[in-house]
Design a protein around this motif. Structure first.
Motif, PDB file in Angstrom:
ATOM      1  N   SER A 154       8.297  -2.904 -33.627  1.00  0.00           N
ATOM      2  CA  SER A 154       8.737  -3.821 -34.678  1.00  0.00           C
ATOM      3  C   SER A 154       7.601  -4.312 -35.557  1.00  0.00           C
ATOM      4  N   THR A 155       6.375  -4.012 -35.215  1.00  0.00           N
ATOM      5  CA  THR A 155       5.229  -4.513 -35.973  1.00  0.00           C
ATOM      6  C   THR A 155       4.913  -3.565 -37.126  1.00  0.00           C
ATOM      7  N   PHE A 156       4.955  -4.102 -38.334  1.00  0.00           N
ATOM      8  CA  PHE A 156       4.722  -3.292 -39.529  1.00  0.00           C
ATOM      9  C   PHE A 156       3.219  -3.146 -39.777  1.00  0.00           C
ATOM     10  N   PRO A 157       2.832  -2.234 -40.652  1.00  0.00           N
ATOM     11  CA  PRO A 157       1.407  -1.961 -40.868  1.00  0.00           C
ATOM     12  C   PRO A 157       0.588  -3.180 -41.266  1.00  0.00           C
ATOM     13  N   ASP A 158       1.229  -4.204 -41.869  1.00  0.00           N
ATOM     14  CA  ASP A 158       0.479  -5.413 -42.225  1.00  0.00           C
ATOM     15  C   ASP A 158       0.358  -6.385 -41.064  1.00  0.00           C
ATOM     16  N   GLY A 159       0.846  -5.979 -39.873  1.00  0.00           N
ATOM     17  CA  GLY A 159       0.729  -6.809 -38.677  1.00  0.00           C
ATOM     18  C   GLY A 159       1.862  -7.792 -38.478  1.00  0.00           C
ATOM     19  N   LYS A 160       2.858  -7.787 -39.363  1.00  0.00           N
ATOM     20  CA  LYS A 160       3.963  -8.728 -39.264  1.00  0.00           C
ATOM     21  C   LYS A 160       5.237  -8.044 -38.774  1.00  0.00           C
ATOM     22  N   ILE A 161       6.145  -8.851 -38.249  1.00  0.00           N
ATOM     23  CA  ILE A 161       7.457  -8.375 -37.822  1.00  0.00           C
ATOM     24  C   ILE A 161       8.485  -8.825 -38.857  1.00  0.00           C
ATOM     25  N   TYR A 162       9.110  -7.863 -39.526  1.00  0.00           N
ATOM     26  CA  TYR A 162      10.134  -8.161 -40.524  1.00  0.00           C
ATOM     27  C   TYR A 162      11.544  -7.897 -39.991  1.00  0.00           C
ATOM     28  N   SER A 163      11.650  -7.080 -38.980  1.00  0.00           N
ATOM     29  CA  SER A 163      12.973  -6.725 -38.478  1.00  0.00           C
ATOM     30  C   SER A 163      12.993  -6.853 -36.964  1.00  0.00           C
ATOM     31  N   LEU A 164      14.169  -7.117 -36.436  1.00  0.00           N
ATOM     32  CA  LEU A 164      14.312  -7.320 -34.999  1.00  0.00           C
ATOM     33  C   LEU A 164      14.693  -6.014 -34.301  1.00  0.00           C
ATOM     34  N   PRO A 165      14.234  -5.845 -33.054  1.00  0.00           N
ATOM     35  CA  PRO A 165      14.467  -4.602 -32.317  1.00  0.00           C
ATOM     36  C   PRO A 165      15.680  -4.682 -31.404  1.00  0.00           C
ATOM     37  N   ALA A 166      15.907  -3.586 -30.714  1.00  0.00           N
ATOM     38  CA  ALA A 166      16.961  -3.529 -29.703  1.00  0.00           C
ATOM     39  C   ALA A 166      16.516  -2.622 -28.568  1.00  0.00           C
ATOM     40  N   ARG A 167      17.006  -2.938 -27.397  1.00  0.00           N
ATOM     41  CA  ARG A 167      16.938  -2.012 -26.257  1.00  0.00           C
ATOM     42  C   ARG A 167      18.355  -1.833 -25.767  1.00  0.00           C
ATOM     43  N   LEU A 168      18.903  -0.639 -25.999  1.00  0.00           N
ATOM     44  CA  LEU A 168      20.291  -0.367 -25.661  1.00  0.00           C
ATOM     45  C   LEU A 168      20.443  -0.156 -24.158  1.00  0.00           C
ATOM     46  N   PRO A 169      21.642  -0.400 -23.630  1.00  0.00           N
ATOM     47  CA  PRO A 169      21.848  -0.274 -22.184  1.00  0.00           C
ATOM     48  C   PRO A 169      22.090   1.158 -21.730  1.00  0.00           C
ATOM     49  N   SER A 170      21.608   1.440 -20.531  1.00  0.00           N
ATOM     50  CA  SER A 170      21.956   2.670 -19.812  1.00  0.00           C
ATOM     51  C   SER A 170      21.752   3.928 -20.647  1.00  0.00           C
ATOM     52  N   ARG A 171      20.587   4.002 -21.294  1.00  0.00           N
ATOM     53  CA  ARG A 171      20.252   5.175 -22.089  1.00  0.00           C
ATOM     54  C   ARG A 171      19.486   6.179 -21.233  1.00  0.00           C
ATOM     55  N   PRO A 172      19.664   7.464 -21.508  1.00  0.00           N
ATOM     56  CA  PRO A 172      18.959   8.499 -20.745  1.00  0.00           C
ATOM     57  C   PRO A 172      17.521   8.653 -21.208  1.00  0.00           C
TER      58      PRO A 172
END
Length: 555
Positions: A181-199
């Protein structure tokens, strides 16, 4: 579920749709009629907020920094999301989302856009400079959209630290969330996800088991064995219709690039980069790519690859896979064995990765799992109450919230057992499980976090859907290679990348088709490498390496 292939974007959009889209984004962030809308300047509340006597929660005016509700008087957020094709807004009836509105006092004005028209509408929104309060889902705005229009999106680092304890804890438990989620300028502009039960595995080798059984053959384990099996499929009429119509292997528009996996070529990001001995490698100029194409040429020359591979489209390929009279295709790579073969699906099974000439097996995927996503939620600078939006988004980062926004609500799509486990309910008759999940949830899109510990409580049916993929994942997960990471690029790099990749990628693809169909790779190799260098390949590789090094240095 494998992330779905984006539908072809329409080249034009009606004036009515454009005006509608602009009308929505110009609406901005609204509140109830009494004007209590939290911070109306867009700034975060003062850190010296006092405790309220009735709730004991830290509050600033209408906004509560902790606990629920998030606001004492209702606030409305305009939330835009993009859905595939004509999926519509049925997901908004998800009980979790409805209860979230009641419990938080944050009302959501959903604006649901179709992927068919989104490309044009997105351009209109960016040109207007007026966006809705929140953008949800990673097909709405990609990395380059955000980097090139960063003034429209709020840096979220401070909001995560102050108002998002669920996400903050998730990032501490799974550092990959912060890295992606960290952009090249060192900031976070968008939120991430970790989906369930992925292979861990991407597409795996799938073979027609009925054909093997009829010919008395075992599933191949090496490239030599695979060659012999494909040869038998071609010459021994395994579908039993008395015609020489069998296609040992078939693909559309290019060879199935997974055929190169036994030679160590895996390309999860689709950018011709892989990680070898801990270092990024551009594989189209590598020895293993050269040897892999020689092997594929041998298959093509002997009719073991569909001769229409380079000329047919997906519609033609689907017609062959689902031919009504007899199964026609012997070997392929798929997400699950039942993915594409229609009435013949029960003839196919997934097998272990094919070992290459070096005796090793290579499986495309990610040892960290295919769970992590970014750009799942953006808070725009048009939003007047970003702290409210941040606290609302943080409610999605719990295990129960996440599974309900991936499969559907507890009580409808999911049953919670007394022992703390969760099972998926059967879909209504005549409806596929996957379609049901998309109908009743945000599914792949939006903020989520399911921890590895919480995943242990999710019990999936191993014979179908997501559970089947996890079951066949066991065949190849120990052989999954480390992919080139999901890096981001600077604005300057985003300007240069398409200029370089358009010509370079096109040259690689056309040369590959020539070498597969006509041979001559040894004679043409040096000239091919020189041409790539003349086209700017060293500059392209440097961009990839710079992005990789930035990613590796994120703490």
């Amino acid at each position: 579920m494998k992330k779905k292939t984006a539908l072809v974007m329409k080249k034009s959009v009606t004036g009515v749709m454009l005006v509608s889209a602009l009308g929505f984004v110009l609406a901005g962030c609204s509140s109830n009629n009494n004007g209590n809308s939290g911070s109306n300047s867009g700034a975060s509340p003062s850190a010296s907020a006092a405790s309220t006597a009735d709730t004991g929660k830290k509050s600033t005016g209408n906004f509560n920094e902790e606990g629920l509700p998030i606001v004492n008087e209702p606030v409305t957020l305009n939330v835009l999301t993009v859905r595939w094709g004509d999926m519509g807004d049925s997901f908004t009836k998800n009980t979790f989302l409805q209860d979230l509105e009641k419990n938080t006092n944050v009302k959501i004005n959903w604006q649901v856009m179709s992927s068919n028209d989104w490309n044009d509408q997105k351009s209109v929104m960016l040109a207007s400079g007026k966006l809705p309060d929140v953008i949800l889902g990673d097909i709405a705005y990609g990395d380059s959209d955000i980097v090139n229009n960063s003034s429209f999106f709020r840096p979220l680092d401070d909001y995560i630290d102050k108002y998002m304890p669920n996400l903050k804890a998730a990032m501490e438990e799974s550092p990959e969330l912060k890295k992606i989620s960290t952009f090249p300028d060192g900031k976070i502009y968008s939120l991430p996800a970790r989906l369930p039960s992925r292979p861990l595995t991407q597409n795996q080798p799938v073979i027609n088991k009925a054909w093997l059984d009829k010919l008395g053959l075992k599933a191949p384990t090496t490239v030599d064995e695979l060659y012999n099996v494909l040869k038998a499929f071609k010459t021994q009429d395994p579908n039993g219709n008395g015609k020489a119509d069998e296609l040992p292997s078939s693909n559309a528009g290019d060879i199935d690039m997974f055929l190169l996996a036994p030679f160590g070529i895996t390309d999860l990001r689709g950018n011709h980069m892989l990680i070898q001995d801990g270092k990024p490698v551009y594989y189209p100029t590598s020895d293993q790519y050269k040897e892999g194409l020689k092997w594929v040429h041998k298959l093509y020359e002997e009719g073991l690859i569909d001769p229409e591979t380079f000329t047919q489209d997906n519609t033609m390929l689907t017609a062959k896979r689902q031919n009504p009279d007899a199964a026609l295709v012997g070997f392929t790579y798929q997400w699950t064995p039942d993915a594409v073969f229609g009435k013949w699906s029960d003839q196919y099974e997934t097998i272990a990765p094919i070992a290459g000439p070096d005796g090793k097996r290579y499986q495309e995927g990610d040892p960290d799992g295919l769970s992590y996503r970014r750009n799942e939620l953006l808070i725009t600078t048009s939003c007047k109450t970003p702290e409210v939006a941040a606290r609302w988004a943080d409610q999605f980062y719990t295990g129960e919230a996440s599974i309900q926004n991936f499969w559907g609500a507890i009580g409808s799509a999911i049953t919670k057992n007394s022992d703390g486990t969760y099972v998926l309910n059967d879909p209504p008759a005549g409806t596929s499980a996957d379609a049901w999940y998309w109908d009743g949830s945000l599914r792949d899109f939006g903020p989520k976090y399911v921890s590895p510990e919480f995943e242990k409580n999710i019990k999936l049916d191993p014979s179908a859907g997501d559970g089947l993929k996890l079951e066949i994942d066991k065949l190849g997960k120990d052989d999954v290679t480390t992919p080139f990471p999901n890096v981001m690029y600077t604005a300057d790099e985003y300007q240069e990348l398409p200029q370089l990749t358009t010509d370079i990628d096109g040259f690689i693809a056309s040369t590959r088709a020539q070498w597969v169909t006509k041979g001559g790779i040894d004679e043409g190799w040096d000239a091919y490498v020189k041409q790539l260098n003349d086209m700017g390949l060293p500059k392209l590789i440097k961009i990839y390496e710079d992005a990789y090094n930035r990613y590796q240095n994120i703490k």
